[in-house]
Design an enzyme around this catalytic site. Structure first.
Site, PDB file in Angstrom:
ATOM      1  N   ARG A   1     -65.003 -41.597 -30.982  1.00 24.76           N
ATOM      2  CA  ARG A   1     -65.455 -42.844 -30.365  1.00 24.76           C
ATOM      3  C   ARG A   1     -66.827 -43.181 -30.921  1.00 24.76           C
ATOM      4  NH1 ARG A   1     -62.601 -43.594 -25.267  1.00 24.76           N
ATOM      5  NH2 ARG A   1     -60.529 -43.988 -26.065  1.00 24.76           N
TER       6      ARG A   1
ATOM      7  N   ASP B   1     -48.438 -47.163 -28.745  1.00 22.50           N
ATOM      8  CA  ASP B   1     -48.132 -45.735 -28.709  1.00 22.50           C
ATOM      9  C   ASP B   1     -47.433 -45.421 -27.391  1.00 22.50           C
ATOM     10  OD1 ASP B   1     -50.158 -46.012 -26.880  1.00 22.50           O
ATOM     11  OD2 ASP B   1     -51.070 -44.091 -27.354  1.00 22.50           O
TER      12      ASP B   1
ATOM     13  N   CYS C   1     -52.379 -44.767  -9.177  1.00 20.42           N
ATOM     14  CA  CYS C   1     -52.319 -46.223  -9.027  1.00 20.42           C
ATOM     15  C   CYS C   1     -53.474 -46.768  -8.183  1.00 20.42           C
ATOM     16  CB  CYS C   1     -50.979 -46.636  -8.422  1.00 20.42           C
ATOM     17  SG  CYS C   1     -49.552 -46.167  -9.439  1.00 20.42           S
TER      18      CYS C   1
ATOM     19  N   CYS D   1     -56.219 -47.788 -10.373  1.00 19.12           N
ATOM     20  CA  CYS D   1     -55.872 -48.575 -11.564  1.00 19.12           C
ATOM     21  C   CYS D   1     -56.367 -50.016 -11.471  1.00 19.12           C
ATOM     22  CB  CYS D   1     -54.356 -48.573 -11.766  1.00 19.12           C
ATOM     23  SG  CYS D   1     -53.830 -49.496 -13.233  1.00 19.12           S
TER      24      CYS D   1
ATOM     25  N   TYR E   1     -46.655 -30.606 -37.520  1.00 15.54           N
ATOM     26  CA  TYR E   1     -46.244 -31.839 -38.229  1.00 15.54           C
ATOM     27  C   TYR E   1     -46.978 -31.953 -39.557  1.00 15.54           C
ATOM     28  CZ  TYR E   1     -43.609 -33.481 -34.200  1.00 15.54           C
ATOM     29  OH  TYR E   1     -42.700 -33.601 -33.193  1.00 15.54           O
TER      30      TYR E   1
ATOM     31  N   CYS F   1     -49.071 -54.895 -11.042  1.00 16.45           N
ATOM     32  CA  CYS F   1     -48.082 -53.973 -11.602  1.00 16.45           C
ATOM     33  C   CYS F   1     -46.772 -54.079 -10.838  1.00 16.45           C
ATOM     34  CB  CYS F   1     -48.618 -52.546 -11.545  1.00 16.45           C
ATOM     35  SG  CYS F   1     -47.475 -51.327 -12.246  1.00 16.45           S
TER      36      CYS F   1
ATOM     37  N   CYS G   1     -52.664 -44.151 -15.636  1.00 14.08           N
ATOM     38  CA  CYS G   1     -51.231 -44.463 -15.689  1.00 14.08           C
ATOM     39  C   CYS G   1     -50.501 -43.322 -16.411  1.00 14.08           C
ATOM     40  CB  CYS G   1     -51.008 -45.797 -16.400  1.00 14.08           C
ATOM     41  SG  CYS G   1     -49.364 -46.509 -16.154  1.00 14.08           S
TER      42      CYS G   1
ATOM     43  N   TYR H   1     -47.938 -48.155 -35.695  1.00 11.99           N
ATOM     44  CA  TYR H   1     -48.962 -47.792 -34.717  1.00 11.99           C
ATOM     45  C   TYR H   1     -50.315 -47.535 -35.373  1.00 11.99           C
ATOM     46  CZ  TYR H   1     -52.147 -45.119 -32.058  1.00 11.99           C
ATOM     47  OH  TYR H   1     -53.315 -44.695 -31.510  1.00 11.99           O
TER      48      TYR H   1
ATOM     49  N   GLU I   1     -56.700 -40.938 -35.821  1.00  9.15           N
ATOM     50  CA  GLU I   1     -55.392 -41.455 -35.408  1.00  9.15           C
ATOM     51  C   GLU I   1     -54.252 -40.590 -35.939  1.00  9.15           C
ATOM     52  OE1 GLU I   1     -54.839 -43.465 -33.170  1.00  9.15           O
ATOM     53  OE2 GLU I   1     -56.841 -44.292 -32.928  1.00  9.15           O
TER      54      GLU I   1
ATOM     55  N   THR J   1     -50.156 -35.317 -30.657  1.00  3.10           N
ATOM     56  CA  THR J   1     -51.020 -34.151 -30.492  1.00  3.10           C
ATOM     57  C   THR J   1     -52.093 -34.481 -29.449  1.00  3.10           C
ATOM     58  OG1 THR J   1     -50.658 -33.679 -32.830  1.00  3.10           O
ATOM     59  CG2 THR J   1     -52.403 -32.447 -31.748  1.00  3.10           C
TER      60      THR J   1
END
Length: 348
Positions: free
Chosen positions: A21, A132, A195, A198, A78, A204, A188, A114, A33, A39
Site C-alpha cells: 500500500r 477478484d 454486516c 458494513c 502456483y 445490501c 464481507c 483481474y 498482485e 494466496t
DNA sequence: CAATCGTGGGT
DNA sequence: TACCCAAGATT
C-alpha cells in the site's frame, strides 16, 4: 446500487497498512498482485518484502537467472506465476517500459483480466474494476445473486463494473478497488460476515433477505484422489543431495525435486520402484511416508536413502547443498522424513 | 470450458 | 484432524 462514496469514506477510516500500500510503482503493484493470486496476505507479506530486496526493480528481475527466481518463489505455490513473472519482466525490459494501460498489461504473460485491472487502477488511475473473489462475493451479496458462482461470473463482473462507473469511484480508482478488497477481507467475509459494521449494509439485498452468508452459492466439492510415489535421496559425506530439475511446464514446473517414480493412484511396491533410482546402491527404506495435499489430488511419498562418498555426475541430475534451494513444500516434507530418521537432531 | 495448478493459515 | 479457502491464469 450501493454508493461508492460510502465505501470510500469507510476505507479512509479503516484502510489496512500493507507493504504494497502506498506505492504506485507498477513493478511493485504488479508483483504484489501476482503474489496475492490465490494466496493469503499473511503468506505474501514476508515474501513480498524479501523478493524486493533480491529483485528491487523489473530490470533486476529480468536479468536474474531462473534458478534464483525459483529459489525465491519456493513454498509460495502456483509456480507458473514465477515463470510468467520472469517472462513478463523480460518483455517489459525489451519494450523499454511497462504498458501504460490495462489492455497492454493484459497482453503480458501471467496477467489476466483481474491483475491487469488491479495494476491499471492502482498504478495508473485507470477507472477499471478488478474482479477478484472479494469483489464477486460483495457484489453477489449486494444484489442477492443466487446463481452458482461459475454461472454468475459474467453478470457479477458487469454489476461490479457499475460500482466503478460512479463518479466518486472514477475519481479514485485505485482506492476504490482496494476498498472493495478490504471490505471483502475484513467485513464481507465468506463466513460470519460483520454486516453490522458494513458501510453498505443498508443497501445490501442479501442482508435484507438474511442470506448474506450463503452467497455466493458454492459449487459441489469433488473428491481428491490419492496418488503415490517413491523417491530416492542420495547424499554424499558432506550432506549434498542429488536432485533433479522438473520440466518447465506442469505441476511444480521448473522446481527441484528428489528423483523418484511418477505419482500414480496405484501404490508402488518398493521392488517395482527400484528401477527409478538414479544409481544402484544400498538403498534404505525409511519408515513412514510424507503426505502433501495438492489442489486436485493428495500425494503420499515413501523415501529411500543412500550415502556415497561423492555424488555421481548423471545426465539430468544436479548436486545441491542443503540450503537455499528451489524445493517446493512437497519436497521439503519428503526431506523431513530423512531428518526425522537421523539419530541426532540439527538438520532440516 | 472444466481442469489444472500449491500452499499456509484459519476454524 | 479435516476442511475451507485466498487480491486467478491458462489451456
Amino acid at each position: 446500487m450501493a454508493s461508492a462514496s460510502l465505501l470510500l469514506a469507510w476505507y479512509d477510516r479503516h484502510r489496512r497498512t500493507l507493504p504494497w500500500r502506498g506505492t504506485r510503482d507498477p513493478y511493485r503493484v504488479w508483483l504484489s498482485e501476482v503474489m496475492l493470486q490465490q494466496t493469503t496476505v499473511a503468506a505474501v507479506t514476508p515474501r513480498y518484502t524479501r523478493f524486493l530486496e533480491r529483485f528491487p526493480d523489473v530490470a533486476a528481475l529480468a536479468a536474474a537467472p531462473w534458478e534464483a527466481l525459483a529459489e525465491e518463489w519456493a513454498g509460495l505455490g502456483y509456480y507458473a506465476r514465477a515463470r510468467n513473472l520472469h517472462a513478463a519482466a523480460q518483455a517489459v525490459v525489451e519494450r523499454g517500459s511497462f504498458p501504460g494501460d490495462s489492455a497492454g498489461l493484459a497482453a503480458l504473460p501471467g496477467i489476466g483480466a483481474y491483475t491487469a485491472a488491479a495494476v491499471a487502477a492502482i498504478a495508473f488511475d485507470e477507472p477499471v474494476m478488478p474482479v477478484d473473489g472479494n469483489v464477486e462475493r460483495v457484489t453477489a451479496r449486494i444484489f442477492a445473486e443466487q446463481m452458482p458462482l461459475h454461472a454468475a461470473k459474467v453478470r457479477l463482473a458487469r454489476l461490479a463494473a457499475g460500482f466503478m462507473a460512479q463518479p466518486e469511484a472514477r475519481a479514485r480508482p485505485g482506492d476504490f478497488a482496494q476498498a472493495m478488497f478490504d471490505l471483502g477481507a475484513t467485513i464481507c467475509t465468506p463466513r460470519r460476515p460483520a454486516c453490522a459494521l458494513c458501510p453498505w449494509s443498508g443497501e445490501c439485498a442479501a442482508r435484507a433477505l438474511g442470506i448474506a452468508e450463503t452467497l455466493p452459492a458454492k459449487a459441489a466439492k469433488k473428491v481428491r484422489p490419492v496418488r503415490h510415489g517413491v523417491h530416492f535421496l542420495l547424499r554424499d559425506a558432506e550432506g549434498r543431495m542429488l536432485l533433479r530439475r522438473r520440466p518447465p511446464e506442469g505441476l511444480l514446473g521448473g522446481m527441484l525435486e528428489v528423483p523418484g517414480t511418477a505419482w500414480r493412484e496405484a501404490g508402488w511396491a518398493i521392488e517395482e520402484a527400484m528401477p527409478f533410482a538414479p544409481i544402484r546402491a544400498g538403498w534404505q527404506v525409511l519408515p513412514g511416508e510424507a503426505r502433501h495435499g495438492f489442489t486436485h489430488f493428495e500425494l503420499r511419498m515413501r523415501l529411500l536413502v543412500a550415502r556415497c562418498p561423492s555424488l555421481p555426475r548423471i545426465e539430468g541430475f544436479e548436486a545441491h547443498p542443503g540450503e537455499g534451494l528451489a524445493l517446493p513444500t512437497a519436497m521439503r516434507r519428503l526431506l523431513a522424513l530423512d531428518a526425522a530418521a537421523l539419530p541426532v537432531a540439527g538438520k532440516v
